[in-house]
Write a protein that holds these residues in place. Structure first.
Motif, PDB file in Angstrom:
ATOM      1  N   VAL A  58      -1.607  -5.613  -4.415  1.00  5.94           N
ATOM      2  CA  VAL A  58      -0.568  -4.597  -4.222  1.00  5.94           C
ATOM      3  C   VAL A  58       0.364  -4.558  -5.422  1.00  5.94           C
ATOM      4  N   SER A  59       0.982  -3.409  -5.607  1.00  6.14           N
ATOM      5  CA  SER A  59       2.070  -3.255  -6.564  1.00  6.14           C
ATOM      6  C   SER A  59       3.060  -2.268  -5.973  1.00  6.14           C
ATOM      7  N   TRP A  60       4.326  -2.414  -6.319  1.00  6.13           N
ATOM      8  CA  TRP A  60       5.342  -1.536  -5.761  1.00  6.13           C
ATOM      9  C   TRP A  60       6.440  -1.272  -6.780  1.00  6.13           C
ATOM     10  N   LYS A  61       7.243  -0.307  -6.473  1.00  5.38           N
ATOM     11  CA  LYS A  61       8.468  -0.064  -7.210  1.00  5.38           C
ATOM     12  C   LYS A  61       9.605   0.073  -6.201  1.00  5.38           C
ATOM     13  N   LEU A  95      10.837  -0.355  -0.747  1.00  4.48           N
ATOM     14  CA  LEU A  95       9.662  -0.752  -1.506  1.00  4.48           C
ATOM     15  C   LEU A  95       8.626   0.347  -1.332  1.00  4.48           C
ATOM     16  N   ARG A  96       8.285   1.004  -2.428  1.00  5.61           N
ATOM     17  CA  ARG A  96       7.271   2.064  -2.398  1.00  5.61           C
ATOM     18  C   ARG A  96       6.017   1.475  -3.026  1.00  5.61           C
ATOM     19  N   PHE A  97       4.956   1.307  -2.185  1.00  8.47           N
ATOM     20  CA  PHE A  97       3.741   0.672  -2.666  1.00  8.47           C
ATOM     21  C   PHE A  97       2.907   1.679  -3.450  1.00  8.47           C
ATOM     22  N   HIS A 154       3.458   7.349   4.149  1.00 13.21           N
ATOM     23  CA  HIS A 154       3.682   8.664   3.558  1.00 13.21           C
ATOM     24  C   HIS A 154       2.399   9.484   3.608  1.00 13.21           C
ATOM     25  N   GLY A 155       2.549  10.801   3.802  1.00 11.66           N
ATOM     26  CA  GLY A 155       1.417  11.695   3.766  1.00 11.66           C
ATOM     27  C   GLY A 155       0.990  12.198   5.120  1.00 11.66           C
ATOM     28  N   PHE A 178       2.146   3.110   1.726  1.00 11.45           N
ATOM     29  CA  PHE A 178       3.099   2.446   2.606  1.00 11.45           C
ATOM     30  C   PHE A 178       4.464   2.308   1.925  1.00 11.45           C
ATOM     31  N   LYS A 179       5.514   2.254   2.769  1.00 12.02           N
ATOM     32  CA  LYS A 179       6.875   2.006   2.292  1.00 12.02           C
ATOM     33  C   LYS A 179       7.601   1.166   3.346  1.00 12.02           C
TER      34      LYS A 179
END
Length: 222
Positions: A42-45, A88-90, A121-122, A196-197
């Motif tokens: 995983v990575s997020w911002k 956290l926005r993945f 999301h989506g 995911f968030k």
């Protein structure tokens, strides 16, 4: 888009999975929904009010992500019509098919209300396929995907709770587990790319200050 037989098959698939989960919860006092899944990289911002530094609304210490926001904060960018958030926005993984699962432990301090703490999301006709919100006196409410709001847990303040959300895109099924028990399931017809968030995202009737804490976050794929 789908034939009557296809829709009947999907409904039978959903019911079979729900019955299996209920039986496991009854006889095993909780299940591990990640069994059979493969853990993903995983990575997020961090999404936060655009005029603030990340450290003004986010802290990571001893394995715990602490995220907070105020109703008076700015949105995530100067042109966004959305309400304040720190999330956290993945970025990875993102998906549009398959069976995916979000896992994590969350903690919401008493007084935090009117806030989304986790989302997929989506949606088909809305931005999200799922939102998990804290409302009222510590209730967890499911919203999103043009479905009616549904309360699936109460009295969630001031304690760590283990969350698993399974999104079966192919069979249009979504399940929510708390501490290994199935608390909510639905047929969820969404056809967008998803991610995911988690954190805090201001909703209606929000408290002035909102906070959630997260640890042991994993994303899984079947």
């Amino acid at each position: 888009m789908f034939s009557t037989h296809q829709r009947l098959y999907r409904m039978m698939f959903v019911l079979a999975n729900v019955l299996l989960s209920l039986l496991c919860c009854e006889f095993a006092f909780g299940v591990d929904p990640t069994v059979g899944f493969e853990k993903q990289q995983v990575s997020w911002k961090i999404q936060k009010p655009y005029d603030l530094q990340v450290s003004d609304r986010y802290n990571f210490s001893d394995g715990v992500h602490k995220l907070w926001v105020y109703t008076s904060d700015k949105p995530q960018n100067p042109h966004s019509p959305t309400k304040p958030r720190t999330e956290l926005r993945f970025r990875q993984p993102q998906y549009s098919q398959g069976i995916w699962q979000f896992e994590g432990d969350f903690y919401v301090p008493s007084g935090t209300t009117g806030v989304c703490i986790m989302q997929i999301h989506g949606g088909r006709n809305s931005a999200t396929a799922l939102q998990i919100r804290v409302d009222g006196p510590g209730d967890l409410i499911r919203t999103g995907a043009d479905l009616e709001h549904a309360t699936f847990a109460t009295h969630i303040y001031d304690k760590w709770i283990h969350l698993n959300v399974i999104h079966d895109v192919d069979h249009e099924m979504l399940s929510i587990y708390l501490d290994g028990e199935l608390k909510h399931w639905e047929v969820n017809e969404t056809y967008e790319e998803h991610y995911f968030k988690c954190g805090v995202y201001t909703q209606n009737n929000a408290s002035e200050y909102m906070e959630s804490r997260w640890k042991n976050i994993n994303i899984w794929k079947l």
